[in-house]
Design a protein around this motif. Structure first.
Motif, mmCIF file in Angstrom:
data_model
loop_
_atom_site.group_PDB
_atom_site.id
_atom_site.type_symbol
_atom_site.label_atom_id
_atom_site.label_comp_id
_atom_site.label_asym_id
_atom_site.label_seq_id
_atom_site.Cartn_x
_atom_site.Cartn_y
_atom_site.Cartn_z
ATOM 1 N N GLU A 1 -0.143 -4.681 -9.171
ATOM 2 C CA GLU A 1 0.667 -3.579 -8.763
ATOM 3 C C GLU A 1 0.151 -2.449 -8.171
ATOM 4 O O GLU A 1 -0.784 -2.358 -9.272
ATOM 5 C CB GLU A 1 2.549 -3.291 -8.900
ATOM 6 N N VAL A 2 0.421 -1.310 -7.260
ATOM 7 C CA VAL A 2 0.029 -0.108 -7.638
ATOM 8 C C VAL A 2 1.558 1.364 -7.547
ATOM 9 O O VAL A 2 1.945 0.737 -6.568
ATOM 10 C CB VAL A 2 -1.156 0.836 -6.397
ATOM 11 N N HIS A 3 1.631 1.168 -8.349
ATOM 12 C CA HIS A 3 2.725 2.880 -7.909
ATOM 13 C C HIS A 3 2.017 4.080 -7.618
ATOM 14 O O HIS A 3 1.006 4.927 -8.681
ATOM 15 C CB HIS A 3 3.583 2.829 -9.830
ATOM 16 N N ILE A 4 2.704 4.258 -6.879
ATOM 17 C CA ILE A 4 2.143 6.067 -6.429
ATOM 18 C C ILE A 4 3.902 7.487 -6.904
ATOM 19 O O ILE A 4 4.996 7.164 -6.469
ATOM 20 C CB ILE A 4 2.054 6.540 -4.860
ATOM 21 N N GLU A 5 3.134 8.086 -8.337
ATOM 22 C CA GLU A 5 3.937 9.481 -8.236
ATOM 23 C C GLU A 5 3.355 10.434 -7.562
ATOM 24 O O GLU A 5 2.282 10.893 -7.524
ATOM 25 C CB GLU A 5 3.984 9.289 -9.773
ATOM 26 N N LYS A 6 4.236 11.445 -6.890
ATOM 27 C CA LYS A 6 3.970 12.217 -5.873
ATOM 28 C C LYS A 6 4.728 13.868 -7.452
ATOM 29 O O LYS A 6 5.734 14.089 -7.522
ATOM 30 C CB LYS A 6 5.492 12.229 -4.677
ATOM 31 N N ARG A 7 3.569 14.424 -7.220
ATOM 32 C CA ARG A 7 3.808 15.782 -8.084
ATOM 33 C C ARG A 7 2.966 16.565 -6.985
ATOM 34 O O ARG A 7 2.398 17.119 -7.687
ATOM 35 C CB ARG A 7 3.193 15.247 -9.445
ATOM 36 N N PRO A 8 3.960 17.361 -6.255
ATOM 37 C CA PRO A 8 2.932 18.714 -5.670
ATOM 38 C C PRO A 8 3.116 19.983 -6.586
ATOM 39 O O PRO A 8 2.684 21.062 -6.414
ATOM 40 C CB PRO A 8 4.702 18.549 -4.537
ATOM 41 N N ASP A 9 4.248 19.785 -8.088
ATOM 42 C CA ASP A 9 3.905 20.887 -8.937
ATOM 43 C C ASP A 9 2.143 20.929 -9.659
ATOM 44 O O ASP A 9 2.249 22.319 -10.601
ATOM 45 C CB ASP A 9 5.008 20.817 -9.556
ATOM 46 N N LEU A 10 2.062 20.215 -9.562
ATOM 47 C CA LEU A 10 0.768 20.314 -10.766
ATOM 48 C C LEU A 10 -0.718 20.584 -9.978
ATOM 49 O O LEU A 10 -1.028 20.551 -8.374
ATOM 50 C CB LEU A 10 -0.324 18.633 -10.873
ATOM 51 N N PRO B 1 -1.361 9.570 2.839
ATOM 52 C CA PRO B 1 -2.457 8.864 2.769
ATOM 53 C C PRO B 1 -2.774 8.030 2.251
ATOM 54 O O PRO B 1 -2.907 6.718 2.381
ATOM 55 C CB PRO B 1 -3.116 10.746 2.853
ATOM 56 N N THR B 2 -2.057 8.351 0.543
ATOM 57 C CA THR B 2 -2.495 6.564 -0.393
ATOM 58 C C THR B 2 -2.259 5.550 -0.571
ATOM 59 O O THR B 2 -2.436 4.364 0.164
ATOM 60 C CB THR B 2 -2.489 7.493 -1.567
ATOM 61 N N ALA B 3 -1.037 6.337 0.216
ATOM 62 C CA ALA B 3 -0.088 4.168 0.835
ATOM 63 C C ALA B 3 -0.330 3.743 1.858
ATOM 64 O O ALA B 3 -0.573 2.874 2.248
ATOM 65 C CB ALA B 3 1.122 4.999 0.844
ATOM 66 N N HIS B 4 -1.041 5.329 2.705
ATOM 67 C CA HIS B 4 -1.751 4.419 3.471
ATOM 68 C C HIS B 4 -2.701 3.529 3.844
ATOM 69 O O HIS B 4 -2.526 2.274 4.259
ATOM 70 C CB HIS B 4 -2.053 5.294 5.163
ATOM 71 N N VAL B 5 -3.988 3.937 3.256
ATOM 72 C CA VAL B 5 -4.675 2.649 2.340
ATOM 73 C C VAL B 5 -4.109 2.284 1.800
ATOM 74 O O VAL B 5 -5.139 0.564 2.486
ATOM 75 C CB VAL B 5 -6.279 4.164 1.392
ATOM 76 N N LEU B 6 -3.255 2.059 0.969
ATOM 77 C CA LEU B 6 -3.101 0.735 0.107
ATOM 78 C C LEU B 6 -2.147 -0.456 1.495
ATOM 79 O O LEU B 6 -3.193 -1.512 0.996
ATOM 80 C CB LEU B 6 -2.042 0.813 -1.063
ATOM 81 N N THR B 7 -1.563 0.160 1.881
ATOM 82 C CA THR B 7 -0.765 -0.602 3.244
ATOM 83 C C THR B 7 -1.254 -1.149 4.425
ATOM 84 O O THR B 7 -1.369 -2.452 4.907
ATOM 85 C CB THR B 7 0.358 -0.231 3.562
ATOM 86 N N GLU B 8 -2.374 -0.469 4.843
ATOM 87 C CA GLU B 8 -3.079 -0.468 6.367
ATOM 88 C C GLU B 8 -4.199 -0.934 5.966
ATOM 89 O O GLU B 8 -4.921 -1.610 6.673
ATOM 90 C CB GLU B 8 -2.918 0.855 7.420
ATOM 91 N N VAL B 9 -5.141 -0.814 4.784
ATOM 92 C CA VAL B 9 -6.554 -1.180 5.031
ATOM 93 C C VAL B 9 -6.798 -2.516 3.858
ATOM 94 O O VAL B 9 -7.227 -2.704 3.755
ATOM 95 C CB VAL B 9 -7.335 0.464 4.784
ATOM 96 N N LEU B 10 -5.754 -2.281 2.675
ATOM 97 C CA LEU B 10 -6.312 -3.107 1.887
ATOM 98 C C LEU B 10 -5.110 -3.963 1.920
ATOM 99 O O LEU B 10 -5.331 -4.788 0.864
ATOM 100 C CB LEU B 10 -5.901 -2.598 0.507
ATOM 101 N N TYR C 1 3.158 -0.554 -4.629
ATOM 102 C CA TYR C 1 2.834 -1.409 -4.299
ATOM 103 C C TYR C 1 2.870 -2.362 -4.420
ATOM 104 O O TYR C 1 1.785 -2.509 -5.800
ATOM 105 C CB TYR C 1 2.151 -0.285 -3.312
ATOM 106 N N ALA C 2 2.644 -3.744 -3.903
ATOM 107 C CA ALA C 2 1.699 -4.579 -5.030
ATOM 108 C C ALA C 2 1.158 -5.626 -3.329
ATOM 109 O O ALA C 2 0.910 -5.771 -2.135
ATOM 110 C CB ALA C 2 2.590 -6.059 -5.239
ATOM 111 N N THR C 3 -0.043 -6.780 -3.914
ATOM 112 C CA THR C 3 -0.354 -7.742 -3.488
ATOM 113 C C THR C 3 -0.423 -8.965 -3.779
ATOM 114 O O THR C 3 -0.184 -8.496 -5.085
ATOM 115 C CB THR C 3 -2.473 -6.771 -3.720
ATOM 116 N N GLY C 4 -1.219 -9.785 -2.839
ATOM 117 C CA GLY C 4 -1.352 -11.196 -3.344
ATOM 118 C C GLY C 4 0.475 -11.444 -4.445
ATOM 119 O O GLY C 4 1.016 -11.535 -3.150
#
Length: 323
Positions: free
Chosen positions: A209-218, A169-178, A199-202
């Protein structure tokens, strides 16, 4: 219309005086604005940046004395990168941190850059990132009125790491909206978890850049002192800002609408994982009410609050920031 990079990152502190000591005396950043939280004028809002207060170089702090500490977890901006010139500079900082007792890691590779992670006195997670001649968003200008040599100065913001339970969901907002684009990934350095997505812009590079870390354990983060409140992305001017306000509203996000912060225009919304994003204009800038030479020397209030200066100052606790 594109977002051109990161504008600022805002963090919570419980000790503004010690915060000032750490970021100006230890890290050598410049206090470019001493203001108030415009949504709670009993709280100071401190801005640190480069020599000119350039967009893309600011760490800002809301001061809430007595605030409890952060319990780390997902739905958070878990780390903020700060740009420096080279790997040689990282060695300078590693030695400085050892001398001053600043908690830090060894130099490690993240997103194909040499980096040095460290904590401030409240546990804020920061990472120095070496440009080493990489092209992309221009760095800021070194602040030369400090004991840090100009060649080793902090030059502005790098990426932020968003730690989430589910990344899509976060990646979708970054790429498809922003309008960000996926540019790669790198291994997690904390265990057997999925690679961290970049993910990068401009123009791209460390400052975009924005980096997305997936941590389902937290568990979900409980925000307190040392935690990051929000990240802001750069919009060049008010004309383009109008486009982005309309785009966010048409995308269906609950949002703040246009907010006049005087130094920039802002819009706030939460992406699906609950992380607070802001879009901020580069203009008019932090020197609109102070000369570049005198940035941060007095309590700055926007014109629409100036008539309440006596009332605001009466409710603020004394704040002694020793030069």
């Amino acid at each position: 219309m594109i977002l051109t990079g990161l504008h600022h990152v805002s963090i919570l502190t419980g000790k503004a005086e010690k915060n000032y000591e750490f970021y100006t005396k230890i890290l050598g950043m410049r206090l470019i604005k001493k203001g108030v939280n415009q949504d709670d004028t009993t709280s100071y809002h401190l801005f640190y940046g480069d020599a000119k207060g350039s967009p893309g170089t600011e760490l800002t702090f809301f001061d809430f004395p007595g605030l409890g500490h952060t319990y780390p977890g997902v739905s958070s901006i878990s780390s903020t990168f700060l740009r420096v010139k080279s790997t040689e500079t990282l060695l300078f900082w590693k030695n400085r941190f050892e001398q001053l007792g600043v908690k830090h890691e060894e130099i490690k590779t993240r997103a194909n850059r040499d980096t040095l992670a460290f904590d401030d006195f409240e546990g804020t997670k920061l990472i120095l990132s070496a440009d080493n001649g990489e092209v992309g968003v221009e760095p800021g200008q070194p602040w030369n009125q400090t004991q840090i040599p100009a060649e080793h100065a902090i030059l502005g913001l790098g990426a932020v790491i968003l730690t989430v339970a589910v990344s899509e969901p976060t990646a979708h907002v970054l790429t498809e909206v922003l309008g960000f684009r996926f540019v790669g990934s790198y291994p997690s350095l904390v265990g057997n978890f999925p690679d961290i997505e970049v993910y990068a812009t401009g123009e791209g590079g460390a400052g975009a850049e924005v980096h997305i870390e997936k941590r389902p354990d937290l568990p979900r983060e409980r925000l307190g002192r040392g935690g990051v409140h929000h990240v802001a992305f750069r919009v060049p001017n008010k004309d383009e800002f109008t486009y982005w306000v309309k785009r966010i509203q048409q995308s269906g996000f609950i949002n703040s609408g246009k907010v006049d912060r005087f130094y920039f225009s802002a819009l706030y919304f939460r992406e699906p994982n609950g992380i607070l994003f802001e879009l901020s204009t580069d203009t008019p800038g932090f020197d609109v009410d102070e000369s570049v030479e005198n940035l941060g020397e007095k309590l700055s209030l926007p014109p629409f609050m100036e008539h309440k200066r006596n009332e605001i100052e009466a409710k603020l606790r004394p704040l002694e920031l020793k030069k």
